[in-house]
Design an enzyme around this catalytic site. Structure first.
Site, PDB file in Angstrom:
ATOM      1  N   VAL A 225      -5.922   4.934  16.533  1.00 37.81           N
ATOM      2  CA  VAL A 225      -6.399   3.756  15.780  1.00 37.81           C
ATOM      3  C   VAL A 225      -7.815   3.994  15.275  1.00 37.81           C
ATOM      4  O   VAL A 225      -8.705   4.338  16.050  1.00 37.81           O
ATOM      5  CB  VAL A 225      -6.421   2.483  16.664  1.00 37.81           C
ATOM      6  CG1 VAL A 225      -6.963   1.294  15.884  1.00 37.81           C
ATOM      7  CG2 VAL A 225      -5.046   2.173  17.205  1.00 37.81           C
TER       8      VAL A 225
ATOM      9  N   GLY B  18      -9.350   6.266  13.480  1.00 38.53           N
ATOM     10  CA  GLY B  18      -9.973   7.593  13.362  1.00 38.53           C
ATOM     11  C   GLY B  18     -11.170   7.741  14.259  1.00 38.53           C
ATOM     12  O   GLY B  18     -11.061   7.674  15.483  1.00 38.53           O
TER      13      GLY B  18
ATOM     14  N   GLU C 276      -0.015  11.224   1.796  1.00 35.79           N
ATOM     15  CA  GLU C 276       0.940  12.312   1.931  1.00 35.79           C
ATOM     16  C   GLU C 276       1.901  12.313   0.743  1.00 35.79           C
ATOM     17  O   GLU C 276       1.947  11.349  -0.022  1.00 35.79           O
ATOM     18  CB  GLU C 276       1.721  12.132   3.229  1.00 35.79           C
ATOM     19  CG  GLU C 276       0.818  12.355   4.429  1.00 35.79           C
ATOM     20  CD  GLU C 276       1.512  12.035   5.721  1.00 35.79           C
ATOM     21  OE1 GLU C 276       2.723  12.267   5.805  1.00 35.79           O
ATOM     22  OE2 GLU C 276       0.822  11.550   6.634  1.00 35.79           O
TER      23      GLU C 276
ATOM     24  N   LYS D  52      -0.935   0.441  14.236  1.00 35.93           N
ATOM     25  CA  LYS D  52      -2.291   0.390  14.808  1.00 35.93           C
ATOM     26  C   LYS D  52      -2.612  -1.025  15.296  1.00 35.93           C
ATOM     27  O   LYS D  52      -3.231  -1.203  16.342  1.00 35.93           O
ATOM     28  CB  LYS D  52      -3.304   0.855  13.765  1.00 35.93           C
ATOM     29  CG  LYS D  52      -3.157   2.345  13.434  1.00 35.93           C
ATOM     30  CD  LYS D  52      -3.972   2.719  12.216  1.00 35.93           C
ATOM     31  CE  LYS D  52      -3.836   4.190  11.876  1.00 35.93           C
ATOM     32  NZ  LYS D  52      -4.330   4.495  10.525  1.00 35.93           N
TER      33      LYS D  52
ATOM     34  N   GLY E 109      -8.568  11.663   8.345  1.00 36.82           N
ATOM     35  CA  GLY E 109      -9.118  12.990   8.033  1.00 36.82           C
ATOM     36  C   GLY E 109      -9.304  13.834   9.275  1.00 36.82           C
ATOM     37  O   GLY E 109      -9.245  13.342  10.401  1.00 36.82           O
TER      38      GLY E 109
HETATM   39  N1  HSE Z   1      -2.480   7.861   7.239  1.00 31.55           N
HETATM   40  C1  HSE Z   1      -3.482   7.322   8.085  1.00 31.55           C
HETATM   41  C2  HSE Z   1      -4.497   6.552   7.257  1.00 31.55           C
HETATM   42  C3  HSE Z   1      -4.149   8.421   8.852  1.00 31.55           C
HETATM   43  O1  HSE Z   1      -4.537   6.750   6.041  1.00 31.55           O
HETATM   44  O2  HSE Z   1      -5.248   5.749   7.790  1.00 31.55           O
HETATM   45  C4  HSE Z   1      -4.852   7.984  10.080  1.00 31.55           C
HETATM   46  O3  HSE Z   1      -4.036   7.324  10.985  1.00 31.55           O
END
Ligand code: HSE
Length: 410
Positions: free
Chosen positions: A128, A130, A186, A201, A298
């Protein structure tokens, strides 16, 4: 010496390896401990034959399990085989660190119980926000204060897309492509743009901070794929920004949780969080509001949270909270009265404003945009979500409008 095994060597796995190497002197000095990477589990070893640590690479999870490594770090993503690997690591009495929010949102309770049973740690800070150390803070520093509500921008990719749409007046599709080129979104961005990543999250945050089991299926989820340039233009004109907000609110008799696009004041704390940044705001008993923010996605932000989890294990060895016990009653609408931005479209004929006005007798309505006779935007204050929803349904059933959108204004 503490030995760690990395399961996966993608962006995050290689970032964790870098951080361990870079910090080895400091860790030895401050923690009197050397962190040694003993294994790197990958699918195809040959792909890594030029890596200077090639000798550590293996494609056999059995080797990892049988070894005397102390901590298994799962950075492969996906549910299978990560779930089976983590379970067997815990049962082999190895501490586990994971960045896998899909897995924790789905199987967290079971894995926490297992970790407790085998007296090992399961840390998942990177799942959660980053780089934001929010889970540890909730578990430890804020443990004396029940959380009444939690509000966050929990997905970096969608926040990046929304910032681009807002700042550059571009369409969703063009902004998505920019997010993919920048390495955030992605190739298949569904989990981010449809709101599921943020919902997982939110489920994890709610579990820890409200001691409530909030299943992803109990969260009202709406992504950002239906937002267009006009939504952004209206937001700008009125001094708002649109953010994909995840929110859990504990009411007296029920818990309401959503992930959806919301209008926020452009210069508010939420409005100022742009690009790949995340934020988590909590309203806590006796101490009031608290806000955390930082990069939410990231290589380095995620690796940083994992590195923090390693040090946490060095300091504390075993410490997993019992999983939440509360199974809250869920309410499907926000309770109380709020302010909303409503967009109504009539595809076949111009909107009949008079007819519409007759339905909105509750609340204080102000028309904000009606340049196109098929597309009406207004704000309305002092009306509950359930009433608003019912009125819009009626308008649609009576063919007075064809399509609608409504956004909460926070
Ligand atoms: N795909 C997620 C985001 C990555 O963009 O927040 C981190 O959990």
């Amino acid at each position: 010496m503490t030995s760690v095994a990395l399961l996966g060597y993608g962006t995050v796995g290689s970032g964790v390896f870098d951080l361990i190497e870079k910090n080895s002197k400091n860790t030895l000095q401050s923690y009197d401990e050397f962190i040694n990477v003993s294994h790197v589990l990958v699918k195809n070893i040959r792909k890594h034959q030029d890596n200077k640590h090639y000798g550590l690479f293996t494609d056999s999870y059995e080797d990892v399990l049988k070894s005397d490594c102390d901590i298994v770090i799962e950075v492969m993503g996906g549910i299978h085989p990560a779930y089976e690997y983590i379970k067997s690591a815990l049962m082999a009495r190895k501490h586990v660190i994971t960045a896998n929010k899909d897995l924790i949102a789905e199987h967290g309770e079971e894995l926490m119980t297992l970790a407790n049973k085998y007296h090992v740690t399961l840390n998942y800070e990177a799942s959660v926000g980053g780089s934001i150390p929010v889970l540890k803070t909730i578990k430890e520093s804020l443990a004396a204060h029940p959380v009444k509500s939690i509000t966050g921008i929990l997905n970096g990719t969608t926040n990046y897309i929304l910032s681009k749409m807002y700042n550059e007046n571009i369409s969703y599709d063009v902004a998505l492509k920019a997010a993919q080129d920048a390495g955030f979104a992605e190739a298949d961005p569904s989990s981010d743009v449809l709101g599921f990543d943020a919902a997982r999250k939110l489920s994890i945050l709610t579990h820890l901070s409200m001691n409530s089991v909030l299943k992803v299926k109990d969260i009202l989820i709406d992504g950002i794929t239906n937002l267009d340039e006009k939504d952004m233009a209206i937001a700008k004109k009125l001094g708002y920004k649109i953010k994909l907000i995840g929110k859990s609110i504990q009411y007296d008799h029920c818990l309401h949780a959503f992930v959806k696009p919301v209008y926020v004041q452009a210069n508010s704390m939420l409005g100022l969080i742009d690009n790949e940044y995340n934020t988590v705001q909590m309203d806590l008993d006796t101490i009031g509001e608290m806000t955390f923010s930082g990069k939410g996605a990231g290589k380095h932000p995620t690796a940083s949270a994992i590195y923090g989890d390693i040090l946490d294990i060095l300091l504390n060895e075993k410490k997993v909270l019992e999983p939440a016990t509360k199974r809250p009653k869920i309410c499907h609408y926000a309770q109380g009265k709020h302010e909303w931005l409503v967009r109504l479209y009539s595809l076949n004929q111009p909107i009949n404003l008079e007819k519409i006005l007759k339905f909105f007798t509750d609340g204080n309505m102000e028309i904000k945009d009606f340049e196109n006779p098929n597309d009406l935007s207004f704000t309305i204050k002092g009306i509950s979500e359930s009433t608003l929803f019912e009125i819009i349904q009626k308008l649609q059933n009576l063919n007075i409008i064809s399509v609608s959108k409504y956004f909460m204004i926070l």
